[in-house]
Design an enzyme around this catalytic site. Structure first.
Site, PDB file in Angstrom:
ATOM      1  N   SER A  95       0.839  -1.196   0.000  1.00  0.00           N
ATOM      2  CA  SER A  95       0.000   0.000   0.000  1.00  0.00           C
ATOM      3  C   SER A  95       0.882   1.258   0.000  1.00  0.00           C
ATOM      4  O   SER A  95       1.803   1.342  -0.805  1.00  0.00           O
ATOM      5  CB  SER A  95      -0.924  -0.068   1.218  1.00  0.00           C
ATOM      6  OG  SER A  95      -2.082   0.661   1.004  1.00  0.00           O
ATOM      7  N   ASP A 123      -8.721  -5.480  -6.594  1.00  0.00           N
ATOM      8  CA  ASP A 123      -8.523  -4.578  -5.454  1.00  0.00           C
ATOM      9  C   ASP A 123      -8.719  -3.155  -5.973  1.00  0.00           C
ATOM     10  O   ASP A 123      -8.066  -2.762  -6.944  1.00  0.00           O
ATOM     11  CB  ASP A 123      -7.090  -4.769  -4.925  1.00  0.00           C
ATOM     12  CG  ASP A 123      -6.686  -3.721  -3.877  1.00  0.00           C
ATOM     13  OD1 ASP A 123      -7.556  -2.970  -3.387  1.00  0.00           O
ATOM     14  OD2 ASP A 123      -5.484  -3.673  -3.547  1.00  0.00           O
ATOM     15  N   HIS A 165      -5.708  -7.057  -1.027  1.00  0.00           N
ATOM     16  CA  HIS A 165      -4.722  -5.994  -0.847  1.00  0.00           C
ATOM     17  C   HIS A 165      -3.466  -6.615  -0.237  1.00  0.00           C
ATOM     18  O   HIS A 165      -3.470  -7.060   0.886  1.00  0.00           O
ATOM     19  CB  HIS A 165      -5.317  -4.920   0.069  1.00  0.00           C
ATOM     20  CG  HIS A 165      -4.665  -3.570  -0.067  1.00  0.00           C
ATOM     21  ND1 HIS A 165      -4.533  -2.909  -1.271  1.00  0.00           N
ATOM     22  CD2 HIS A 165      -4.112  -2.750   0.851  1.00  0.00           C
ATOM     23  CE1 HIS A 165      -3.929  -1.734  -1.078  1.00  0.00           C
ATOM     24  NE2 HIS A 165      -3.661  -1.626   0.192  1.00  0.00           N
TER      25      HIS A 165
END
Ligand SMILES: *[C@@H]1O[C@H](CO)[C@@H](O)[C@H](O)[C@H]1NC(C)=O
Ligand SMILES: *[C@@H]1O[C@H](CO)[C@@H](O)[C@H](O)[C@H]1NC(C)=O
Ligand SMILES: *[C@@H]1O[C@H](CO)[C@@H](O)[C@H](O)[C@H]1NC(C)=O
Ligand SMILES: *[C@@H]1O[C@H](CO)[C@@H](O)[C@H](O)[C@H]1NC(C)=O
Ligand SMILES: *[C@@H]1O[C@H](CO)[C@@H](O)[C@H](O)[C@H]1NC(C)=O
Ligand SMILES: *[C@@H]1O[C@H](CO)[C@@H](O)[C@H](O)[C@H]1NC(C)=O
Ligand SMILES: CC(=O)N[C@H]1CO[C@H](CO)[C@@H](O)[C@@H]1O
Length: 475
Positions: free
Chosen positions: A158, A413, A438
């Site tokens: 991320s 995602d 994710h």
């Protein structure tokens, strides 16, 4: 949650995280890396495990997780890949904490108090922290043969994945290669269309949660608007959703909707096939579980209250798996939380990620209104976002000169809409992991994970081998 207590309760010691245990250490870094006039430092926290390190190896690397917006333990607990690969590569494992999160506060408890203290919260300063830490580790852990350089592989998921990609791009002499898992480095203005995120999220919900669930969520926004219009309705919403403080104002409705949007996004990101534990324990395939609960509870009713009561039951599964939660984390008077404040500040400065909705998804229709976002940012932090900052700083879409980066994404995602989904150069490659949610590829391996994740890890192993070998071949 009150994360501020963490640094007051801090003690150096051993920390167990997911198979590996770590030593918790600190390292002094400059508050401002981009000034020669100030030498003020603060201790940055990191976790280290040097058990597998082999100094006599020509190729043994440092594995460093470039920490993102939270307490470093959280990332160590949810990331298994470094520990699983370390014995094979004879690597040192490090998880570095991002400044202004967890315990790593440049100005102690003043860090969030005023703009003049908060101004050093930038991705560039964080990368410079990691660079200094890496250089220090190279000295602290020398190779027996001095001519052998120590390869460094950066890992992140991320925002942490954005940092791992960027640290390789910006500091190729320090970092040999990077795994950027589910890293939306193109989630910025003019790099992706702003409505893609909600579209992909909605498609994912249709597949994993079913059309009925999507339909209920889609209807919930208007239901909240209708009920929230009256004092009595807001009283009911307060009782039903249990925010930190009563929803007295009309403007509190937006907080409820924002909180629900966040929940739907976080839920689809965490749709793992095995139990996981974030703020609270989640069942396997949580989207299916929560959607079923909501659909059963609403029971085809078109009554606003029954619909919203159903949604709140779903929220309870997501947030209150422990049964210990006193209130839901939304409202104007929730206890301060450095993760929320810190990420909010980053969104208000560099991280301008446009999301809009054309009205045909499960979310509420809405434009990307940068003016009003900017005004809110100014109100809250006395700063305004700069939409092209990240593009200018890190290259935007013009990154074909980069090398040795793996960008991994599950195309379902929603964050993959800002991800790198095609190979950008000979050695900066995209790996698609259907069913990977994710960054499941970073998480501890699990027998229940899909084959795509296992395959991705196999590829990583061989690519990492090439990276560490090629660095040493040059000497
Ligand atoms: C590193 O982790 C392993 C478990 O995988 C453990 O046996 C070892 O003691 C740890 N080393 C340190 C320094 O914590
Ligand atoms: C910071 O902590 C000190 C004591 O540790 C306390 O006296 C002070 O009021 C705190 N400041 C803020 C802004 O919380
Ligand atoms: C889940 O995580 C929390 C905090 O990180 C921890 O206190 C709790 O023990 C964990 N629960 C399980 C079931 O692992
Ligand atoms: C669902 O609705 C039907 C018809 O409106 C009703 O007969 C049934 O009892 C409801 N089920 C539950 C669990 O409320
Ligand atoms: C969490 O669950 C417990 C036990 O069911 C309940 O008493 C509490 O009100 C719940 N908290 C919230 C915020 O819903
Ligand atoms: C990128 O290249 C790698 C290796 O050359 C290949 O395995 C992969 O499939 C390519 N990715 C895409 C999205 O085409
Ligand atoms: C989608 C998007 O944000 N497009 C913008 C790209 O940049 C031009 C010029 O700055 C804008 O006018 C567009 O709106």
């Amino acid at each position: 949650m009150g994360r501020f207590v963490i640094f007051l309760a801090f003690a150096v010691g051993n920390v167990a995280a997911n198979g590996c245990t770590f030593k918790l250490k600190t390292f002094d870094v400059k508050v401002d890396h981009f000034s020669f006039t100030s030498t003020v430092t603060f201790p940055l926290r990191y976790l280290i495990n040097d058990t597998f390190w082999n100094p006599s190896s020509r190729v043994a690397p440092i594995f460093i997780y470039t920490g993102n917006e939270g307490d470093v333990h959280w990332f160590a607990e949810n990331t298994g890949l470094l520990c699983e690969f370390a014995p094979y590569f004879e690597a040192i494992i490090v998880f570095a904490e991002h400044r202004y999160y967890g315990w790593s506060m440049p100005f102690g408890n003043l860090s969030y108090s005023e703009p003049k203290y908060l101004r050093y919260l930038t991705s560039s300063q964080a990368l410079a922290d990691y660079v200094d830490l890496i250089e220090e580790l190279k000295i602290a852990y020398p190779k027996q043969q001095k001519q052998h350089p120590t390869p460094v592989i950066a890992f992140g998921g991320s925002y942490g994945g954005m940092l791992s990609a960027w640290i390789r791009m910006k500091y190729p002499g320090v970092v040999t290669g990077a795994l950027a898992a589910s890293a939306p480095i193109w989630m910025f203005t003019n790099m992706t269309s702003c409505d893609a995120f909600n579209r992909v999220a909605t498609s994912s919900y249709r597949i994993t949660g079913g059309n009925e669930c999507v339909d209920i969520i889609r209807k919930s926004w208007a239901a909240i608007n209708r009920i929230g219009a009256s004092d009595e309705g807001r009283e009911w919403l307060t009782k039903t959703f249990k925010p930190c403080n009563p929803m007295n104002e009309l403007s509190d409705i937006k907080l409820l909707k924002d909180w629900l949007v966040n929940m739907w996004v976080n839920l689809i990101m965490a749709d793992y096939p095995y139990p996981a534990n974030f703020s609270s324990p989640l069942p396997p395939y949580p989207v299916k579980v929560i959607c079923k609960k909501i659909v059963d509870s609403v029971n085809d009713s078109s009554d606003d209250k029954q619909l919203l009561a159903g949604i709140s039951e779903g929220a309870t599964i997501f947030f209150n798996g422990t049964g210990n939660l006193k209130f839901m984390e939304f409202g104007t008077q929730c206890p301060p939380d450095s993760e929320v404040l810190g990420w909010g500040y980053q969104l208000c400065t560099e991280m301008v990620m446009p999301i809009c909705d054309t009205g045909d998804t499960m979310f509420e229709k809405g434009d990307w209104d940068i003016e009003s976002i900017s005004d809110n940012c100014y109100k809250k932090y006395k700063v305004r976002p700069e939409v092209n900052y990240i593009r200018n700083m890190y290259g935007g879409k013009a990154i074909s000169a980069s090398s040795n980066i793996i960008f991994s994404n599950d195309p379902m995602d929603p964050w993959s809409t800002g991800g790198v989904l095609h190979n950008v150069s000979e050695s900066s490659i995209a790996v698609l992991i259907p069913g990977g949610a994710h960054h499941m590829d970073l998480r501890p391996s699990d027998p229940l994970e899909p084959p795509s994740v296992k395959q991705a890890r196999k590829l990583y192993r061989s690519v990492f081998k090439q990276w560490v070998n090629s660095l040493n071949d040059k000497f």
